[in-house]
Design an enzyme around this catalytic site. Structure first.
Site, PDB file in Angstrom:
ATOM      1  CG  LEU A 100      -2.221  -0.710   1.230  1.00 49.39           C
ATOM      2  CD1 LEU A 100      -2.882  -0.637   2.601  1.00 49.39           C
ATOM      3  CD2 LEU A 100      -3.158  -0.120   0.175  1.00 49.39           C
ATOM      4  CG  ASP A 101       1.550   5.636  -2.052  1.00 45.14           C
ATOM      5  OD1 ASP A 101       2.515   5.490  -2.801  1.00 45.14           O
ATOM      6  OD2 ASP A 101       1.235   6.723  -1.521  1.00 45.14           O
ATOM      7  CE  LYS A 102       6.578   7.618   4.751  1.00 48.64           C
ATOM      8  NZ  LYS A 102       7.960   8.159   4.695  1.00 48.64           N
ATOM      9  CD  GLU A 244      -1.878   2.669  -3.259  1.00 48.88           C
ATOM     10  OE1 GLU A 244      -1.992   3.851  -3.564  1.00 48.88           O
ATOM     11  OE2 GLU A 244      -1.656   2.300  -2.120  1.00 48.88           O
TER      12      GLU A 244
END
Length: 244
Positions: A100-102, A244
């Protein structure tokens, strides 16, 4: 009976096969003191080391789900002070399944079971991932329709997917692919910026009952369910993962 080197490393719970291949490529793996190659196989009695440290036998499998908060990076690299492994701080060496992106939040699995990782990340399995997304301005039917039917990103057209408007600038989207930063890139192409992105479901598992920043173990029944969902996993790896 001998096994492929990346499977041997994965089976110890050290990392996934994909990550093992990277360690091998970086010449960080030895077999009986000699630099290893990707095609090597490991026989009983062989001593495999990574960065000079012998691999330990696999400990009991660990499966957990985290409701990841913003600011945590889905990496095992300890040089990154925001890495997800230090955040969870589990006594067993574990690694995230997918990413998942930061700046994104929500459900992510972590484990020490390399076989499960490979099954989930294989392309073509069609595992659903559900997200709630907020944008910087109002969305309309034209936007929703475009997201549903496919947007050109990363040199390809995204697969048709379920999209439903949930508010003036909020929508639900269910993906069965995992291109890098897929939702954010799709929105950017259409002139929108994502201000909030939460993954609320992976397959039949949800964030229900898990507060942001908290994690819990899979129950035995959930592990059985996961294995059942993955039993027909394709045997060929692809480019898409559980991002994602």
């Amino acid at each position: 009976m001998d096994v492929s080197l990346n499977k041997y490393i994965s089976d110890t719970g050290f990392c996934s096969r994909r990550a093992a291949d990277k360690y091998i490529e970086e010449c960080r793996v030895t077999i009986n003191g000699k630099d290893a190659d990707k095609g090597n196989r490991v026989k009983p009695g062989d001593v495999v080391k990574i960065d000079g440290e012998p691999l330990k036998k696999k400990t009991a499998p660990v499966y957990l789900m985290l409701n990841k908060p913003k600011g945590v990076t889905c990496t095992t690299d300890v040089k990154d002070k925001t890495n997800i492994v230090d955040f969870v701080n589990h006594k067993t060496r574990i690694f995230p399944i997918g990413r998942l992106d930061k700046l994104s939040e929500g459900l992510i699995f972590l484990t020490n079971d390399g076989d499960i990782v490979n099954k989930i990340l294989r392309a073509g399995n069609g595992h659903e991932k559900e997200y709630i997304v907020t944008t910087d301005k109002k969305i309309d039917f034209e936007f929703v329709n475009a997201m549903r039917n496919g947007v050109k990103i990363l040199g390809t057209i995204t697969k048709p997917c379920f999209v439903k408007q949930e508010g003036e600038n909020r929508f639900k989207i269910i993906l069965t692919q995992g291109l890098n930063r897929q939702i954010r890139r799709m929105c950017e192409v259409l002139g929108f910026k994502v201000t909030s992105l939460k993954r609320v479901r992976i397959m039949s598992f949800t964030t229900k009952g898990i507060e942001p920043g908290k994690w819990r173990y899979f129950t035995p029944n959930e592990i059985d369910t996961l294995n059942e969902l993955l039993k027909n996993s394709k045997k060929t790896a692809g480019e898409e993962g559980m991002g994602e």
